[in-house]
Design a protein around this motif. Structure first.
Motif, mmCIF file in Angstrom:
data_model
loop_
_atom_site.group_PDB
_atom_site.id
_atom_site.type_symbol
_atom_site.label_atom_id
_atom_site.label_comp_id
_atom_site.label_asym_id
_atom_site.label_seq_id
_atom_site.Cartn_x
_atom_site.Cartn_y
_atom_site.Cartn_z
ATOM 1 N N ARG A 125 9.392 -59.584 34.398
ATOM 2 C CA ARG A 125 10.713 -59.197 33.903
ATOM 3 C C ARG A 125 11.444 -58.216 34.813
ATOM 4 O O ARG A 125 12.675 -58.221 34.865
ATOM 5 N N ALA A 126 10.712 -57.376 35.528
ATOM 6 C CA ALA A 126 11.354 -56.360 36.364
ATOM 7 C C ALA A 126 11.282 -56.687 37.857
ATOM 8 O O ALA A 126 11.628 -55.858 38.698
ATOM 9 N N MET A 127 10.856 -57.886 38.200
ATOM 10 C CA MET A 127 10.697 -58.241 39.604
ATOM 11 C C MET A 127 12.039 -58.339 40.321
ATOM 12 O O MET A 127 12.993 -58.905 39.798
ATOM 13 N N ASP A 128 12.067 -57.812 41.560
ATOM 14 C CA ASP A 128 13.222 -58.057 42.421
ATOM 15 C C ASP A 128 12.904 -59.255 43.316
ATOM 16 O O ASP A 128 11.826 -59.866 43.217
ATOM 17 N N GLU A 129 13.818 -59.602 44.203
ATOM 18 C CA GLU A 129 13.617 -60.806 45.017
ATOM 19 C C GLU A 129 12.362 -60.738 45.889
ATOM 20 O O GLU A 129 11.584 -61.710 45.922
ATOM 21 N N PRO A 130 12.100 -59.635 46.601
ATOM 22 C CA PRO A 130 10.871 -59.594 47.397
ATOM 23 C C PRO A 130 9.602 -59.740 46.558
ATOM 24 O O PRO A 130 8.647 -60.404 46.978
ATOM 25 N N ALA A 131 9.577 -59.134 45.374
ATOM 26 C CA ALA A 131 8.394 -59.256 44.518
ATOM 27 C C ALA A 131 8.201 -60.683 44.049
ATOM 28 O O ALA A 131 7.072 -61.184 43.964
ATOM 29 N N ILE A 132 9.297 -61.372 43.730
ATOM 30 C CA ILE A 132 9.219 -62.780 43.331
ATOM 31 C C ILE A 132 8.687 -63.619 44.478
ATOM 32 O O ILE A 132 7.812 -64.475 44.291
ATOM 33 N N ALA A 133 9.206 -63.378 45.673
ATOM 34 C CA ALA A 133 8.758 -64.140 46.837
ATOM 35 C C ALA A 133 7.283 -63.893 47.118
ATOM 36 O O ALA A 133 6.533 -64.837 47.425
ATOM 37 N N ARG A 134 6.840 -62.623 47.027
ATOM 38 C CA ARG A 134 5.427 -62.328 47.256
ATOM 39 C C ARG A 134 4.554 -63.064 46.252
ATOM 40 O O ARG A 134 3.530 -63.646 46.618
ATOM 41 N N ALA A 135 4.958 -63.027 44.993
ATOM 42 C CA ALA A 135 4.169 -63.694 43.959
ATOM 43 C C ALA A 135 4.071 -65.192 44.227
ATOM 44 O O ALA A 135 2.999 -65.798 44.067
ATOM 45 N N ALA A 136 5.172 -65.806 44.636
ATOM 46 C CA ALA A 136 5.170 -67.241 44.911
ATOM 47 C C ALA A 136 4.278 -67.569 46.099
ATOM 48 O O ALA A 136 3.518 -68.552 46.069
#
Length: 302
Positions: A125-136
């Motif tokens: 819920r609180a992810m920014d774009e870099p965090a989303i990319a890292r997770a993917a």
């Protein structure tokens, strides 16, 4: 024969993936495995939980191996093995799920969060774009090992019984292999056996990623950072992917509302990442897949 069947299964999976028209009508084998494990959890997760968990895993392994042997013995058993192998490999579906995160991010962070929540277990819920990319990217690396290289390895080693045993253990680990009050004892055997079955494939995956790009940097990151991961296996493909892309992976994240300060993998790599890096990771998946297919062809011929 296993190498030839594996090559055919890889090609069929790469072309067909998981067609909705089929799996919307009949349950996917992984779904059936999940139902069976869920029933075992309800029925046997009581009393001497550690003991019962071991017996359940032994029963699942024996049943999966026996089913594979019976299918291989059927008329046209090689064909059913090829189809079964294709169904239990996950190259195309993995790529589609990771690509969905990149596509979502193009519309905004909210869509990216929704897409990445489909493939990771952490809070999004609180992810920014870099965090989303890292997770993917982390999911791409780890699931390439678990969903493509490991099943391919066990299919090559043990035919259809081998891949069925691997998949049911891996499914059991994903359902009951958690250190929670309910599952810490009951799921211990599933989690440990999954670690054992993934030990060699995870390291093969890291080697293949580095080899496909002739990347000394990937080798260095694996040596330095693979052991930092909380899993004995997942750190290997993740570190290799981080090295090839030269991005920083892992790091702090949140699970169930609790912040966890995990160490960075390739901490000197780029941290401000997004759609471009996700799509580069997808290119890595296909390039390594091609290397595996080429190696399998050589085995099939010689």
């Amino acid at each position: 024969m296993s190498a030839g069947l594996l090559l055919g299964a890889m090609a069929l999976d790469a072309v067909m993936g998981e067609p909705r028209w089929l799996w919307s009508r009949v349950p996917h084998p992984a779904v059936l495995m999940g139902r069976l494990i869920g029933l075992a959890d309800i029925r046997f997760n009581t009393g001497p939980r550690w003991h019962n968990g071991v017996l359940v895993v032994l029963g699942l392994v024996a049943g999966a191996a026996l089913l594979g042997v019976v299918i291989e013995a059927l008329p046209l058993g090689w064909l059913w093995s090829l189809i079964g192998g294709a169904i239990l490999l996950a190259q195309k579906s993995l790529v589609q799920h990771v690509q969905a995160v990149a596509d979502g991010l193009r519309y905004g962070v909210g869509e990216g969060r929704r897409a990445v929540a489909m493939i990771v277990g952490r809070d999004t819920r609180a992810m920014d774009e870099p965090a989303i990319a890292r997770a993917a990217i982390e999911s791409a690396a780890e699931n390439f090992s678990d969903g493509v290289i490991a099943p391919a390895f066990w299919f090559l080693v043990g035919g259809l019984p081998g891949i069925l045993v691997y998949k049911i253990v891996n499914t059991a680990d994903s359902m009951i292999g958690y250190r929670t009050p309910r599952h810490e004892e009951f799921g211990w055997a599933a989690a440990r056996l999954d670690d054992v079955l993934n030990w060699v494939p995870a390291r093969i995956t890291a080697c293949l990623i580095a080899l496909a790009f002739w990347s000394g940097r990937a080798v260095d990151v694996v040596r330095q950072d693979a052991g930092l991961h909380r899993s004995p296996n997942a750190g290997w493909p993740e570190a290799a992917m981080a090295g090839v892309l030269d991005v920083a992976l892992s790091g702090p994240r949140s699970y169930h509302g609790q912040s966890r300060d995990f160490p960075w993998v390739n901490g000197s790599g780029e941290r401000q990442i997004g759609v471009a890096e996700i799509e580069r990771a997808i290119s890595v998946l296909w390039r390594v897949w091609a290397v595996v297919a080429a190696c399998t062809l050589v085995l099939a011929l010689f």
